[in-house]
Design an enzyme around this catalytic site. Structure first.
Site: not given
Ligand code: BGC
Length: 918
Positions: A482, A486-488, A495, A553, A769, A790
């Site tokens: 995505d 960041r911490d993702e 997506d 999703w 995003e 994003h």
């Protein structure tokens, strides 16, 4: 004899000369080029040999198809002598044209086989003794460890013919042979569900072997296996395992034909203290040159104080060959400016938001010999010129290099990556000013080939297309992530499905998605539900609320393989995936007998980040969120319909009818429940109309009414969008389809918030995003979720390719066997051009309008056909290559309706000219 056909771009399993594949009947593809219109292949002959010189003599000791009467040029399954582990296969192909004239042989290509059977793996998993205190997975204060170094010395006394290494790790590895780095893979072996499978890589190392002592060296790092993982700070780290492991098998063929194998086992040496003091995707890396062991990965190094590795017998994971293009450094970027924001604090600007890391060049005039140079990374700056890092959440994105001496040297991190445009550098000598060459931004990405190009008369649109491509590049890191900062950094399925067609227009995604679709299957729940992101680490099930089953999703589990089929005519992916897809649809059905998707198993995101989440003042907030039940039911109908089409591709007629009936029943129920005679859909949102039209949920006669309502919905928003991730692209496509193309163009070219151009006017070099991730004067969106990289709203790339360039696939003849060319110009564009290298070859479009004369140049690959839709004032005023179109023998006019001329063409280049309708 002149040969009218030339064969190019030979691929095996989507890849050029792949090493170590484990598909037992690999599929071969090529493209053919010809200057002649209407040329095609009528037959082919493939030869495959175990030796290059045999192939040069046209001998196929493995496979000779002889002349096969067929026009197929893609996915031809190998059907020769059964392939064995480690085999090298060389192949080439010749074809016959429409007059039965043979071409020259193609250039030769090759592939090698990997290790096909478990028993081929004689090497052992090795590493350090298990960590004593098990890492508490819920403990965010985790420990970081130095990257262990592993070495093995062995000798080769005879000349060799060739040498291959098969290797992988739990964690990451970098590999060396006699001091030289092997391969250019970054973050190998990449991310899979490590509880199920890990990919191994194959490298040819024949040229690295020397006579006498040879040394293999490997460094391990935490990566996805042991490091911090997303999707955010409430989720723990270390999702797969605590102990890094390596398995390596090298096979050297000596000149006498004998094989020498070097296998990872208990006599390999390990040192737990190397220069990489810690590494983590989110946190960054610390590299201490003072801890370097000079010459450790080369011969004549004294390793007597190193320990022996332990052999880990507990690992029972399937080893599979890497299916996809590796992550590589795909670009290097020199910064555009440096700003010293405080004494000795320098901010470098790359001018482009990227995923990757920096390589720095140090020397004695810039740095003290024992300096620590610190690099912090960010996507944006605060007003005072400092790094904006709030949106990184728990990611620290910091690399440190501790120097050792005065030498001029380069450093870069190994087992981390960041999403950034700006780099803060500290630790240089007092008073010195680095220049732009101090660092280079290294862009890493899964190395999928760029296959799409676009340019138009509008400079901002060109920037948009470039930004979309960059965002794709930055988020192809083994899986479609995505975001990279960041911490993702998770493989969010929603997506991915909205962006997948755009991604396919931009890059060759066959191999990449084949791998990720396997990951999707690996993570499917027993009951059939697909997760919301993939890979989905199994420990998450235990410690979070299970996050499976969000509409749009989870549906990616059907949408993506189907797109792969449509774009690449990849029947095998449908075959492999069918049962999974069916299980999913059956599961949703079993929980929602009413045919409205009301019940789910996890959290719902709906039309994520729609207009209701916009925080900008200047925006009507009058209800943008499509009711969840409508949203979910629309996806349910779509998935049932895809499943029916999948069944039909596989010849499963009963299933095909069953699911097509199911889809129809869902659609009927949808219409009955949610759609009024007037065309109003419950909720009256832009998104509701867009999805109902896009997924064909309503009867034909209601379509114009819904389209009108959709337009009214836009008008209520003062001509602006209120759609979210899932409905923005459908809205644009449906506007065009329903005859409101000029409205779609208005939205596309709007500079008013929220819009694509507005984002660019705020300085975007990638897709953001939120429409309002940053607004000049207002500042940043909140810190919890504000990525500047994003791709979801970059899904507009599909509209650009399909509507502006007019390159469309024909669902009935997938894989661009037959192409639909339908450029639909609109204000303010005066010209557009671009191309797409389809699996059958290059499709080229170039149009312009001047003084109401529309010129269109179209090029269609050899061996394909196309339907061309020309906007034309009249048939009489239409020419091809200066000749009246009606006189052309090569073009068939099939209709002229609503000022659109429909033509059938064969392959080749065409120049149309017509008067553009008023
Ligand atoms: C991600 C998204 C994702 C979403 C789920 C976010 O944190 O960045 O892009 O689809 O969560 O709704």
């Amino acid at each position: 004899m002149t040969h009218s056909l030339v064969i190019n771009n030979l691929r095996c399993e989507y890849l050029v000369n792949p090493l170590g594949i484990d598909v037992k009947t690999p599929r071969l593809s090529w493209i053919i080029d010809s200057d002649e219109r209407g040329q095609c292949q009528t037959a082919y002959r493939i030869v495959a040999s175990s030796k290059k010189d045999l192939l040069d003599n046209n001998k196929g000791d493995l496979w000779d198809t002889e002349k096969v009467l067929s026009n197929q040029t893609i996915h031809i399954s190998y059907d020769g002598t059964p392939l064995k582990s480690k085999m090298c296969c060389y192949w080439k192909v010749m074809v016959w044209d429409k007059n039965d004239i043979p071409s020259e042989w193609s250039q030769s290509a090759m592939w090698t086989m990997g290790l096909l059977h478990d028993s081929d793996w004689k090497a052992k998993w090795i590493g350090l003794p298990p960590i004593k205190e098990p890492i508490n997975i819920e403990d965010r204060e985790r420990k970081y460890y130095s990257s262990p170094l592993i070495r093995k010395s062995f000798s080769i006394e005879k000349p060799i013919k060739n040498a291959f290494i098969y290797v992988t790790a739990l964690g990451h590895y970098e590999l060396f042979l006699n001091g030289k780095r092997i391969g250019d893979h970054i973050l190998a072996p990449e991310w899979t569900d490590y509880t199920k499978r890990v990919q191994y890589q194959t490298y040819e190392v024949s040229n690295f072997i020397i006579k006498g002592e040879n040394v293999i060296g490997a460094v391990l790092g935490d990566g996805w296996y042991r490091g911090n993982l997303g999707p955010g700070s409430d989720i723990p780290h270390t999702c797969y395992g605590e102990n890094l492991r390596l398995i390596l098998q090298m096979s050297v063929e000596l000149s006498d034909g004998s094989i020498k194998e070097i296998l990872s086992e208990s006599d390999w040496k390990i040192s737990k203290e190397g220069p990489i003091r810690m590494s983590d995707h989110f946190i960054g890396e610390i590299y201490d040159a003072q801890k370097e062991k000079l010459g450790w990965n080369a011969p004549r190094y004294n390793d007597s104080n190193w320990s022996n590795v332990i052999v880990d017998e507990s690992i029972n994971i399937e080893l599979v060959a890497q299916l996809n293009e590796p992550i590589r450094i795909v670009k290097e970027i020199t910064p555009v400016s440096i700003n010293e924001i405080k004494p000795e604090v320098f901010i470098f600007d790359l001018g482009q938001n990227i995923a990757g890391w920096c390589k720095i060049r140090v020397n004695s005039s810039l740095c003290e010999p024992d300096a620590t140079i610190t690099l912090r990374h960010a996507e944006m700056l605060n007003e005072d010129g400092t790094l904006y890092v709030d949106n990184l959440r728990d990611a620290k994105a910091t690399d440190k290099f501790i120097l050792n001496g005065n030498d001029t040297r380069e450093f870069n991190p190994h087992f981390t990556y960041h999403g950034f445009q700006f780099v803060e550098v500290t630790g240089l000598k007092m008073g010195v000013k680095p220049d732009l060459n101090f660092l280079i931004g290294c862009v890493i990405s899964s190395d999928c080939k760029v296959v799409g190009e676009f340019e138009s008369s509008d400079a901002t649109l060109n920037i948009l297309w470039n930004n979309i491509l960059w965002t794709q590049r930055d988020n192809l890191i083994s899986i479609p992530t995505d975001c990279p900062q960041r911490d993702e950094r998770m493989g969010w399925m929603g997506d991915a499905q909205v962006f997948c067609q755009t991604s396919i227009y931009n890059m060759g995604m066959g191999a990449f998605y084949t791998k990720w679709i396997q990951d999707i299957r690996d993570c499917q729940r027993e009951d059939g539900m697909f997760p919301i992101y993939v890979p989905y680490p199994p420990v998450y099930k235990e410690i979070t609320n299970e996050q499976f089953g969000a509409a749009a999703w989870s549906d990616c589990g059907l949408i993506l393989p189907w797109k792969l089929y449509l774009n690449y005519k990849d029947k095998r992916i449908i075959n492999m995936h069918y049962n999974s897809a069916k299980k999913f649809v059956d599961f949703i059905h079993s929980r929602n007998k009413s045919l409205l998707w009301l019940r789910s198993t996890g959290m719902h995101y709906g039309d994520w980040l729609n207009g209701d989440t916009i925080i900008s003042e200047d925006y009507p907030r009058i209800g943008a969120t499509i009711p969840f039940r409508i949203f979910a039911t629309a996806y349910f109908a779509n998935s049932a319909s895809i499943l029916s089409k999948m069944a039909s591709v596989l010849g499963l007629e009963e299933d095909s009818i069953k699911y097509s009936n199911l889809a129809k029943q869902i659609r009927d129920k949808f219409t009955k429940r949610y759609v009024k005679e007037t065309g109003r859909i419950t909720g009256d949102t832009q998104a509701g109309y867009a999805l109902a039209l896009h997924f064909n949920l309503i009867p034909e006669d209601l379509r114009p009414k819904l389209a009108r309502k959709m337009v009214e919905g836009i008008e209520r928003y003062e001509g602006r969008l209120s759609t979210g991730f899932c409905s923005t692209l459908p809205l644009m496509l449906e506007l065009t389809k329903a005859g409101y193309n000029e409205k779609a163009y208005k939205l596309m070219f709007s500079r008013r918030f929220p819009s694509w151009f507005f984002m660019i006017d705020q300085g975007a070099t990638t897709m953001w995003e939120h429409w309002d991730s940053f607004i000049k004067g207002r500042g940043f969106y909140d810190t919890k979720m504000n990525s500047f990289n994003h791709y979801s709203i970059g899904s507009i790339g599909e509209w650009i390719f399909r509507v502006i360039l007019g390159i469309n696939l024909d669902e009935n003849r997938p894989g661009y066997n037959h192409i639909i060319i339908k450029p639909m110009p609109g204000d303010p564009l005066t010209w557009a051009k671009g191309c797409y290298e389809s699996i059958h070859g290059q499709i080229i479009i170039n149009w312009d309008i001047e003084n109401r004369i529309f010129n269109l140049e179209v090029s269609i690959p050899t061996n394909t056909t196309a339907t061309v839709y020309l906007p034309a004032e009249s048939v009489e005023n239409t020419y091809e290559n200066e000749k009246p179109i009606q006189e052309s023998k090569e073009i068939k006019i099939s209709s002229y309706e609503n000022k659109t001329l429909c033509l059938e063409i064969n392959s080749g280049k065409y120049f149309f000219k017509t008067s553009y309708p008023n």
